[in-house]
Write an enzyme that holds these catalytic residues in place. Structure first.
Site, PDB file in Angstrom:
ATOM      1  N   GLU B  55     -19.603 -96.510   6.048  1.00 36.58           N
ATOM      2  CA  GLU B  55     -18.537 -96.716   7.032  1.00 36.58           C
ATOM      3  C   GLU B  55     -17.252 -96.972   6.253  1.00 36.58           C
ATOM      4  OE1 GLU B  55     -19.170 -99.984   9.745  1.00 36.58           O
ATOM      5  OE2 GLU B  55     -17.284 -99.617  10.785  1.00 36.58           O
ATOM      6  N   ASP B  66     -11.611-107.397  14.127  1.00 28.25           N
ATOM      7  CA  ASP B  66     -12.002-107.874  12.807  1.00 28.25           C
ATOM      8  C   ASP B  66     -11.654-109.332  12.578  1.00 28.25           C
ATOM      9  OD1 ASP B  66     -13.233-105.657  11.394  1.00 28.25           O
ATOM     10  OD2 ASP B  66     -11.310-104.651  11.713  1.00 28.25           O
ATOM     11  N   TYR B 178     -23.494 -97.928  17.724  1.00 29.18           N
ATOM     12  CA  TYR B 178     -23.091 -99.105  16.936  1.00 29.18           C
ATOM     13  C   TYR B 178     -23.304-100.325  17.811  1.00 29.18           C
ATOM     14  CZ  TYR B 178     -20.323-101.698  13.456  1.00 29.18           C
ATOM     15  OH  TYR B 178     -19.899-102.565  12.478  1.00 29.18           O
TER      16      TYR B 178
END
Lengths: 395, 274
Positions: B55, B66, B178
């Site tokens: 990734e 994040d 994911y």
């Protein structure tokens, strides 16, 4: 009709703008919020509770005040919608009351908010004290410095102020930090976004909670003058006081709607906060597509304004739509001109406006045409004294 | 669809099928961190240490999904001059060795137009695209552009995603699903593996493609637990990015950690040296 059958009145898009560009973790919370708001707004009990608090706790309706010496100076009537007289000193309380009441109804025990100038943080902390909810406010380190009195007010009200040290340390980073907190604590927490920005349903929700400004002002001006204003003017950071004021006049085609952004050091420099005025390609910031300050590759760039509340590289999606449709237009006023208006209005009218509001006042002061101007005086300027008195701009 | 157009999606499927581990190992590398050249070296170290897919993160000014470590790495990469062109060169350099899946925030994808961005990505030989702030409702244009180029648009699901929504996302998934293991942003965490089985089972019931678990997995022990829970793949990011930032030899440090993770996922279930 059961509550489930009530159709949502929440727009997800305004033309090509708006949407929900957030991590998947938040999507169910946005759906939950939209459903809760759709039900609450149709619930007479909720509306009565909110209106009661707006009146008895907030002090609504706020006056529409004919500014005598400003009117004399400009040779036309100028009216100020006195949101500075709202409890906590700005229009932000309208939204905070509505959203925190809604959050409590949803069973949330913890409230988070971002703040730039501190007015939204103070309003949210105030309502959390009133309703006995935990409150955490994210604020850029740069803003905790330039809006120190509001940090002290929030702490006195029992809120935790979390300084954000990333990037330019202002409103954009505070908003990002609040969204990250929400991603992590979404099950227990409601995020009270302070402006008409963010993923759907927020731009609609905040507008609906702020439209009381324009609804009152429209009735008040008709009563006072027997006619509608020629121009309605408001400052625009994210744009909540502006959309709250404009909404009541959208169908009055002859009323010109003017949003005043932060010109910073000039819109021909990179240091401003005027994405609507400057135009260019739309972008995605904090969950919606709208006017955004960005570079060619889509990195968000730093805004600049002397006013912490306008120091933001985005704007609400409905403003971008109103701009493109021609229904509203957007202009920018630089730092220095806003500072001069701040001081001038203080002496002319005995009203110290917020630095944010001073941008709208500065634009009106510069117009020598016009018949009747209505300005949203979105907040009081006591919080700005240190910043203004510390600046080196000549009066 | 031409043979060439199917390449990215097919390479991802082959990587999961041929991983020779209990679950495919997918390290995350921030392109341009500490520098573009070093991020290529880090990616190559991952390949040599046993990674099955890679990734590749695109540095972004406002990465809402994040945590602080990857946010900081992105900020430093941008300050060091990383741009989209440079990032795509990293993808081009690594793609011959390993299937590369780009992790890129929506505003970067839409800036040149979704179609133009995806076509440019496809020309590097990359296989897939993950856009962490592009939920199902907003993904149509990007998915079509990806399908036209044989790039797999990999969607995310979270523990908060309700059943019917999970099914819709699972049906739209290309390459793999994911699966976010925790409610939160990326970052190292302790002791959330008791929820892995439930999270993975929900995801697997919703889709035909492999399920890869990520967010908060940092140790060989946690990687093994993800495999125990039935995950087809394990994504490890923050731990590796932290190592790249802390070490004088970023490629060596990341390579050593990836080797430990690979050992933890070995089919014979040998314990790693650590």
């Amino acid at each position: 009709m059961s509550a489930d059958a009530i159709e949502s009145l929440v727009e997800h898009h305004f033309g090509e703008y708006g949407g929900q560009f957030v991590p998947e973790t938040l999507m169910p919370a946005l759906a939950e919020l939209e459903l809760a708001w759709t039900r609450a707004r149709a619930d007479e009990g909720f509306r009565a509770q909110l209106n009661g608090l707006l009146r008895d706790f907030g002090g609504r309706p706020t006056p529409l005040y004919r500014a005598g010496r400003l009117s004399e100076r400009l040779g036309r009537p100028v009216y100020l919608k006195r949101e500075d007289l709202n409890h906590t000193g700005s229009h932000k309380l309208n939204n905070a009351l509505g959203q925190v009441l809604l959050a409590k109804r949803m069973g949330k025990r913890r409230i988070i908010a971002e703040t730039g100038a501190g007015q939204h943080g103070v309003a949210t902390a105030t309502v959390c004290a009133l309703l006995d909810l935990e409150c955490v406010v994210y604020m850029g380190v740069q803003d905790t410095r330039r809006q120190r009195p509001n940090v002290q007010r929030m702490e006195l009200l029992g809120a935790t102020v979390r300084p954000v040290d990333a990037g330019a340390k202002t409103l954009k980073e505070a908003t990002s930090a609040a969204i990250r907190d929400w991603v992590t604590n979404v099950q227990s927490t409601h995020y009270v976004i302070g402006s008409a920005v963010g993923p759907a349903p927020y731009p609609s929700l905040v507008r609906d909670l702020q439209r009381v400004i324009g609804d009152e002002a429209r009735a008040q001006i008709l009563q006072a003058e027997g006619r509608l204003p020629a121009r309605v003017v408001a400052c625009v950071g994210g744009g909540s006081n502006a959309i709250g004021t404009f909404t009541a006049f959208l169908d009055d085609e002859h009323v010109e709607l003017v949003g005043v952004e932060a010109g910073g050091e000039g819109i021909d420099t990179a240091r401003h906060g005027a994405p609507l005025t400057v135009g260019g390609r739309a972008g995605i910031l904090h969950g919606s597509r709208s006017a955004v300050m960005q570079d060619e590759e889509g990195q968000i760039v730093q805004a600049h304004s002397i006013s912490a509340g306008l120091d933001y590289p985005g704007a609400g999606p409905q403003h971008a739509f109103l701009r493109d449709s021609g229904r509203a237009h957007y202009v920018a006023v630089p730092d220095e001109q806003a500072l001069r208006a701040f001081k001038e209005v203080a002496r002319l009218e005995g009203i110290i406006p917020a630095l944010e509001t001073a941008h709208a006042l500065a634009w009106v002061l510069e117009q020598d045409d016009g018949e009747l101007d209505l300005i949203c005086l979105s907040g009081r300027g006591d919080k700005d004294l240190a910043e203004v008195l510390g600046s080196h701009t000549a009066p | 669809m031409s043979t060439q157009q199917a390449t990215g999606v097919q390479r991802i499927a082959d990587a999961f099928a041929g991983a020779h581990k209990r679950a495919a190992l997918m390290p995350y590398v921030m392109a341009g961190f500490p520098t573009l050249a070093q991020s290529i070296a880090i990616g190559q170290a991952c390949v040599h240490a046993g990674a099955d897919l890679l990734e590749l993160g695109v540095p972004y000014s406002d990465p809402l999904a994040d945590g602080p470590v990857i946010h900081e790495a992105g900020t430093r990469a941008l300050a060091a001059g990383a741009n989209v062109g440079g990032v795509l060169e990293v993808a081009r350099a690594l793609s011959p060795s390993i299937p590369v899946v780009l992790m890129c925030y929506a505003n970067i994808v839409f800036a040149p137009g979704a179609t133009a961005f995806v076509q440019r990505l496809a020309r590097t030989g990359a296989c897939g695209l993950i856009v962490p702030d592009l939920p199902l409702e907003e993904a149509g244009e990007v998915r079509k552009a990806c399908d036209d180029c044989g790039i797999a648009l990999v969607p995310l699901v979270a523990p908060t995603t309700p059943r019917d929504r999970l099914d819709a996302i699972g049906a739209s998934a290309r390459g793999f699903l994911y699966t976010v293991s925790v409610v939160g942003t990326t970052g190292e965490r302790e002791a959330m593996q008791d929820r892995f089985a439930e999270v993975v089972a929900r995801a697997k019931a919703s889709t035909e493609v492999p399920v890869a678990l990520g967010f908060g997995i940092s140790t060989p022990e946690q990687a093994r637990q993800a495999a125990d829970a039935g995950a087809d793949g394990v994504i490890v990011g923050t731990r590796l990015v932290r190592a790249a930032g802390e070490s004088q030899d970023p490629a060596g440090a990341v390579g050593a950690l990836v080797a430990e993770l690979a050992a933890g996922l070995a089919a014979t279930d040998r314990r790693s040296a650590s």
